[in-house]
Design an enzyme around this catalytic site. Structure first.
Site, PDB file in Angstrom:
ATOM      1  N   ASN A   1     -10.057  -0.758  -0.042  1.00 24.27           N
ATOM      2  CA  ASN A   1      -8.593  -0.666  -0.042  1.00 24.27           C
ATOM      3  C   ASN A   1      -8.064  -1.139  -1.397  1.00 24.27           C
ATOM      4  OD1 ASN A   1      -5.837  -1.145   0.309  1.00 24.27           O
ATOM      5  ND2 ASN A   1      -6.058  -2.093   2.317  1.00 24.27           N
TER       6      ASN A   1
ATOM      7  N   HIS B   1      -3.645   6.564   2.498  1.00 28.39           N
ATOM      8  CA  HIS B   1      -4.044   5.232   2.043  1.00 28.39           C
ATOM      9  C   HIS B   1      -5.356   4.875   2.751  1.00 28.39           C
ATOM     10  CE1 HIS B   1      -4.215   1.159   0.974  1.00 28.39           C
ATOM     11  NE2 HIS B   1      -3.977   0.706   2.193  1.00 28.39           N
TER      12      HIS B   1
ATOM     13  N   CYS C   1       0.810  -1.230   0.000  1.00 30.26           N
ATOM     14  CA  CYS C   1       0.000   0.000   0.000  1.00 30.26           C
ATOM     15  C   CYS C   1       0.838   1.272   0.000  1.00 30.26           C
ATOM     16  CB  CYS C   1      -0.941   0.009   1.198  1.00 30.26           C
ATOM     17  SG  CYS C   1      -1.883  -1.499   1.319  1.00 30.26           S
TER      18      CYS C   1
HETATM   19  N1  ACO Z   1     -18.517  -9.875   8.601  1.00 24.71           N
HETATM   20  C1  ACO Z   1     -18.947 -10.187   9.823  1.00 24.71           C
HETATM   21  N2  ACO Z   1     -18.130 -10.524  10.828  1.00 24.71           N
HETATM   22  C2  ACO Z   1     -16.804 -10.533  10.562  1.00 24.71           C
HETATM   23  C3  ACO Z   1     -16.286 -10.223   9.300  1.00 24.71           C
HETATM   24  C4  ACO Z   1     -17.198  -9.895   8.292  1.00 24.71           C
HETATM   25  N3  ACO Z   1     -16.806  -9.562   7.046  1.00 24.71           N
HETATM   26  N4  ACO Z   1     -14.935 -10.334   9.361  1.00 24.71           N
HETATM   27  C5  ACO Z   1     -14.624 -10.682  10.614  1.00 24.71           C
HETATM   28  N5  ACO Z   1     -15.746 -10.827  11.346  1.00 24.71           N
HETATM   29  C6  ACO Z   1     -15.879 -11.193  12.734  1.00 24.71           C
HETATM   30  C7  ACO Z   1     -14.711 -11.994  13.250  1.00 24.71           C
HETATM   31  O1  ACO Z   1     -14.872 -13.368  12.968  1.00 24.71           O
HETATM   32  C8  ACO Z   1     -14.778 -11.708  14.743  1.00 24.71           C
HETATM   33  O2  ACO Z   1     -15.726 -12.531  15.333  1.00 24.71           O
HETATM   34  P1  ACO Z   1     -15.479 -13.201  16.772  1.00 24.71           P
HETATM   35  O3  ACO Z   1     -15.362 -12.017  17.713  1.00 24.71           O
HETATM   36  O4  ACO Z   1     -16.693 -14.018  16.967  1.00 24.71           O
HETATM   37  O5  ACO Z   1     -14.199 -13.960  16.629  1.00 24.71           O
HETATM   38  C9  ACO Z   1     -15.302 -10.278  14.791  1.00 24.71           C
HETATM   39  O6  ACO Z   1     -15.902 -10.023  13.520  1.00 24.71           O
HETATM   40  C10 ACO Z   1     -14.223  -9.245  15.051  1.00 24.71           C
HETATM   41  O7  ACO Z   1     -13.167  -9.496  14.165  1.00 24.71           O
HETATM   42  P2  ACO Z   1     -11.839  -8.671  14.205  1.00 24.71           P
HETATM   43  O8  ACO Z   1     -10.939  -9.247  13.150  1.00 24.71           O
HETATM   44  O9  ACO Z   1     -11.311  -8.592  15.594  1.00 24.71           O
HETATM   45  O10 ACO Z   1     -12.402  -7.241  13.775  1.00 24.71           O
HETATM   46  P3  ACO Z   1     -11.634  -5.865  13.713  1.00 24.71           P
HETATM   47  O11 ACO Z   1     -12.421  -4.892  14.442  1.00 24.71           O
HETATM   48  O12 ACO Z   1     -10.177  -5.971  13.997  1.00 24.71           O
HETATM   49  O13 ACO Z   1     -11.766  -5.500  12.159  1.00 24.71           O
HETATM   50  C11 ACO Z   1     -10.464  -5.441  10.157  1.00 24.71           C
HETATM   51  C12 ACO Z   1     -11.158  -6.319  11.201  1.00 24.71           C
HETATM   52  C13 ACO Z   1     -11.526  -4.649   9.439  1.00 24.71           C
HETATM   53  C14 ACO Z   1      -9.739  -6.361   9.171  1.00 24.71           C
HETATM   54  C15 ACO Z   1      -9.462  -4.485  10.830  1.00 24.71           C
HETATM   55  O14 ACO Z   1      -8.681  -5.219  11.756  1.00 24.71           O
HETATM   56  C16 ACO Z   1      -8.542  -3.769   9.874  1.00 24.71           C
HETATM   57  O15 ACO Z   1      -8.954  -2.920   9.119  1.00 24.71           O
HETATM   58  N6  ACO Z   1      -7.235  -4.043   9.929  1.00 24.71           N
HETATM   59  C17 ACO Z   1      -6.203  -3.332   9.196  1.00 24.71           C
HETATM   60  C18 ACO Z   1      -6.132  -3.712   7.762  1.00 24.71           C
HETATM   61  C19 ACO Z   1      -4.922  -3.004   7.171  1.00 24.71           C
HETATM   62  O16 ACO Z   1      -4.566  -1.914   7.559  1.00 24.71           O
HETATM   63  N7  ACO Z   1      -4.240  -3.639   6.216  1.00 24.71           N
HETATM   64  C20 ACO Z   1      -2.940  -3.114   5.867  1.00 24.71           C
HETATM   65  C21 ACO Z   1      -2.852  -2.511   4.594  1.00 24.71           C
HETATM   66  S1  ACO Z   1      -3.424  -3.526   3.331  1.00 24.71           S
HETATM   67  C22 ACO Z   1      -2.116  -3.874   2.221  1.00 24.71           C
HETATM   68  O17 ACO Z   1      -0.920  -3.688   2.469  1.00 24.71           O
HETATM   69  C23 ACO Z   1      -2.573  -4.565   0.916  1.00 24.71           C
END
Ligand code: ACO
Length: 327
Positions: free
Chosen positions: A284, A254, A115
């Protein structure tokens, strides 16, 4: 007399026509529009057609950037493509774009910084222009992330989209790039990767069966790094420019998650109105995200001559960085 700076003199973008909404995703995996919008800020994303590869998207963005810069493809001497979804492992996607747009006199190569790729590429081009090796450069961030997304994995497939952004760079009399800050941390390579398909784990029946050619991400861990490092990058680049947040017209980041951007804004003391957001429409797009966001601030006349903007990104590697530009 002021040191001659390198500036962005034309921008372009290309977003594939097909829109995939959160409601469409509800029919594909166990998710809801409400979860996606509240946890990420994303409503829809663009998906390239089967006939389009990263170079096709990149070439279209490049052609618009060249038109806006008033240059012909033959005048480009350096073409850098930032991508993690190259058409093929080799030749470079930059060479495919060269052939498509007929930039026959350009030196072409790809860089892989996820990214942060567009910001890394801007900085590389700036060095070549500053030391007069080349006069005109084209920097492209292009991604077909839909090709490396596991459409059965709800934790990642809701996040990504396809698109491309491009910028033409040359020395300018007014404005230009004032300062930059780039960084990497290879200790964190495992947080976001495609395990198979490279020399570590070549394609095999096993890798296909285990779905190892798709992107794997530890989202929660990345989230924490993203907030800290994007804030740090913006502050360090501003510091190098002798500026502070109150000088900034727009922070153009980003777009990985709206909650990351809200936390970054709070950390550096910038109101959300000064953070350019388009995550709702595109999700993203990795290296294309910052390039497309910059394109839109120009197209929608959000920035004018003399404004200070900060491009900032964070991604797999880890890589992160920021660039301060006087527009
Ligand atoms: N729909 C419904 N529920 C979901 C989904 C979905 N699409 N995805 C995950 N869940 C659930 C999980 O299973 C979990 O359930 P549980 O509590 O029963 O285990 C719950 O939601 C919470 O999941 P988390 O992964 O803890 O959710 P979080 O609040 O961390 O959000 C996310 C996840 C959106 C991926 C976030 O962590 C994020 O944006 N991370 C950063 C991503 C990023 O910056 N990437 C880097 C750059 S990308 C690149 O370089 C290409």
């Amino acid at each position: 007399m002021r040191e001659e700076r390198v500036g962005i003199v034309g921008v372009g973008a290309y977003l594939p026509e097909r829109i995939l909404t959160n409601y469409d995703l509800e029919k594909m995996v166990d998710t809801t529009d409400d979860w996606i919008i509240t946890r990420t800020g994303i409503r829809e994303r663009r998906i390239a057609s089967d006939r389009e590869a990263a170079s096709d998207l990149g070439a279209k963005a490049a052609e618009e950037a060249l038109k806006n810069a008033g240059l012909t493809p033959a005048e480009i001497e350096l073409l850098i493509c930032a991508t993690i979804t190259p058409d093929m492992l080799f030749p470079s996607t930059a060479c495919f774009i060269q052939r498509k747009i007929k930039a026959k006199d350009a030196v072409c190569f790809d860089i892989s910084a996820a990214c942060t790729g567009y910001i890394y590429a801007l900085n590389i081009a700036e060095q070549f222009l500053k030391n007069n090796t080349y006069k005109n450069a084209l920097v492209i961030g292009t991604e077909k992330l839909s090709a490396i997304t596991d459409w059965k994995d709800r934790s990642t497939c809701v996040l990504f989209g396809d698109g491309a952004g491009a910028s033409v760079l040359r020395k300018v009399k007014n404005g230009g790039i004032i300062s930059s800050y780039l960084a990497s941390d290879g200790e964190q390579v495992d947080l976001l990767k495609i395990p198979a398909g490279g020399s570590r784990m070549p394609a095999s029946f096993y890798t296909l069966k285990e779905r190892l050619h798709f992107l794997k991400m530890e989202g929660t861990e990345l989230f924490k790094h993203a907030v800290k490092l994007m804030a740090e990058a913006a502050e360090k680049a501003l510091n190098r420019a002798g500026l502070s947040c109150k000088d900034v017209t727009y922070l153009i980041p980003h777009q990985a998650n709206i909650r990351i951007l809200q936390a970054v804004a709070k950390k550096i003391g910038l109101p959300m109105e000064k953070i350019y957001l388009n995550i709702e429409k595109y999700g993203n797009m990795s290296s294309a995200s910052t390039a497309v966001a910059l394109y839109e601030t120009v197209k929608f006349k959000k920035i004018k001559k003399g404004d200070i903007i900060v491009l900032v990104a964070f991604g797999s590697g880890l890589t992160w960085g920021a660039t301060v530009i006087e527009w």
